[in-house]
Design an enzyme around this catalytic site. Sequence first.
Site, PDB file in Angstrom:
ATOM      1  CE1 TYR A   1      -8.964  -3.281   0.459  1.00  0.00           C
ATOM      2  CE2 TYR A   1      -8.348  -1.318  -0.775  1.00  0.00           C
ATOM      3  CZ  TYR A   1      -8.011  -2.379   0.044  1.00  0.00           C
ATOM      4  OH  TYR A   1      -6.706  -2.548   0.452  1.00  0.00           O
TER       5      TYR A   1
ATOM      6  CG  HIS B   1      -5.003  -6.453  -0.335  1.00  0.00           C
ATOM      7  ND1 HIS B   1      -6.253  -6.429   0.236  1.00  0.00           N
ATOM      8  CD2 HIS B   1      -5.071  -7.348  -1.358  1.00  0.00           C
ATOM      9  CE1 HIS B   1      -7.045  -7.272  -0.419  1.00  0.00           C
ATOM     10  NE2 HIS B   1      -6.353  -7.845  -1.393  1.00  0.00           N
TER      11      HIS B   1
ATOM     12  CD  GLU C   1      -8.523  -9.438  -3.625  1.00  0.00           C
ATOM     13  OE1 GLU C   1      -7.352  -9.849  -3.436  1.00  0.00           O
ATOM     14  OE2 GLU C   1      -9.328  -9.245  -2.694  1.00  0.00           O
TER      15      GLU C   1
ATOM     16  CG  ASN D   1      -3.325  -2.646   6.908  1.00  0.00           C
ATOM     17  OD1 ASN D   1      -3.195  -2.148   5.793  1.00  0.00           O
ATOM     18  ND2 ASN D   1      -4.315  -3.456   7.205  1.00  0.00           N
TER      19      ASN D   1
ATOM     20  CE  LYS E   1      -3.731  -2.423   2.420  1.00  0.00           C
ATOM     21  NZ  LYS E   1      -4.722  -2.377   3.518  1.00  0.00           N
TER      22      LYS E   1
HETATM   23  P1  DAT Z   1      -7.509  -7.320   5.644  1.00  0.00           P
HETATM   24  O1  DAT Z   1      -6.710  -6.272   4.876  1.00  0.00           O
HETATM   25  O2  DAT Z   1      -6.714  -7.883   6.791  1.00  0.00           O
HETATM   26  O3  DAT Z   1      -8.092  -8.395   4.756  1.00  0.00           O
HETATM   27  P2  DAT Z   1     -10.182  -6.188   5.772  1.00  0.00           P
HETATM   28  O4  DAT Z   1     -10.434  -6.852   4.462  1.00  0.00           O
HETATM   29  O5  DAT Z   1     -11.158  -6.453   6.873  1.00  0.00           O
HETATM   30  O6  DAT Z   1      -8.725  -6.543   6.328  1.00  0.00           O
HETATM   31  O7  DAT Z   1     -10.120  -4.617   5.562  1.00  0.00           O
HETATM   32  C1  DAT Z   1      -9.506  -4.071   4.421  1.00  0.00           C
HETATM   33  C2  DAT Z   1      -8.661  -2.892   4.852  1.00  0.00           C
HETATM   34  O8  DAT Z   1      -9.482  -1.849   5.348  1.00  0.00           O
HETATM   35  C3  DAT Z   1      -7.703  -3.206   5.993  1.00  0.00           C
HETATM   36  O9  DAT Z   1      -6.479  -3.713   5.512  1.00  0.00           O
HETATM   37  C4  DAT Z   1      -7.535  -1.886   6.663  1.00  0.00           C
HETATM   38  C5  DAT Z   1      -8.865  -1.193   6.442  1.00  0.00           C
HETATM   39  N1  DAT Z   1      -9.752  -1.319   7.615  1.00  0.00           N
HETATM   40  C6  DAT Z   1     -10.465  -2.411   7.976  1.00  0.00           C
HETATM   41  N2  DAT Z   1     -11.193  -2.180   9.081  1.00  0.00           N
HETATM   42  C7  DAT Z   1     -10.935  -0.881   9.424  1.00  0.00           C
HETATM   43  C8  DAT Z   1     -11.369  -0.030  10.466  1.00  0.00           C
HETATM   44  N3  DAT Z   1     -12.244  -0.445  11.385  1.00  0.00           N
HETATM   45  N4  DAT Z   1     -10.865   1.226  10.504  1.00  0.00           N
HETATM   46  C9  DAT Z   1     -10.003   1.674   9.572  1.00  0.00           C
HETATM   47  N5  DAT Z   1      -9.540   0.920   8.546  1.00  0.00           N
HETATM   48  C10 DAT Z   1     -10.009  -0.351   8.479  1.00  0.00           C
HETATM   49 MG    MG Z   2      -9.529  -8.253   3.248  1.00  0.00          MG
END
Ligand code: DAT
Ligand code: MG
Length: 154
Positions: free
Chosen positions: A49, A115, A126, A112, A9
């Site tokens: 997303y 991805h 994807e 973070n 990212k």
């Molecule tokens: P992952 O990337 O571990 O698969 P995810 O698919 O639940 O996690 O979410 C996609 C991204 O969105 C994640 O990498 C960071 C962001 N994200 C998720 N939950 C969030 C939250 N509560 N607040 C801020 N950013 C969030």
């Molecule tokens: Mg995810």
Amino acid sequence: MERTFVMIKPDGVQRRLVGRIVNRIEEKGLRVAGLKLLSMKESQATELYSVHKGKPFYDGLVKFVTSSPVVVMVIEGAYAIKVVRALLGATFGYDAAPGTIRGDFGTSKGFNLVHGSDSPESAQREIPIFFRPEEVVAWSPADANWVYEGPERA
Ligand code: DAT
Ligand code: MG
């Protein structure tokens, strides 16, 4: 053999962590089958997303990933999807275990670093958002006989 979609990212690129992140994937035994740096289009971000559309963090997430270049990759190897997810660590940096990419390099929720596809269906959906078929190259590493046992090499 499995393929997964991995993205470094904007925070990972800005912090010049591309090499270190790719290195962790490679040293684990997975291989790069496609890789490029690009400025993500809004249409690619909303597609990537789409499962999060409507959630409170969605708009910020789309803005974040389109704000600055990302590195997109197709990673190939046995159990690639679950292995990459394990290398990434828990979603939020402050929850992610030390030794994982998110656990070692950050403490943020949204920033973070990486991805990784969460299932074979997600990987299949994807990868084509960012790669044409000819941009993904299947190849066998020279040390495959020592990294993988028997049927894992296929
Ligand atoms: P992952 O990337 O571990 O698969 P995810 O698919 O639940 O996690 O979410 C996609 C991204 O969105 C994640 O990498 C960071 C962001 N994200 C998720 N939950 C969030 C939250 N509560 N607040 C801020 N950013 C969030
Ligand atoms: Mg995810």
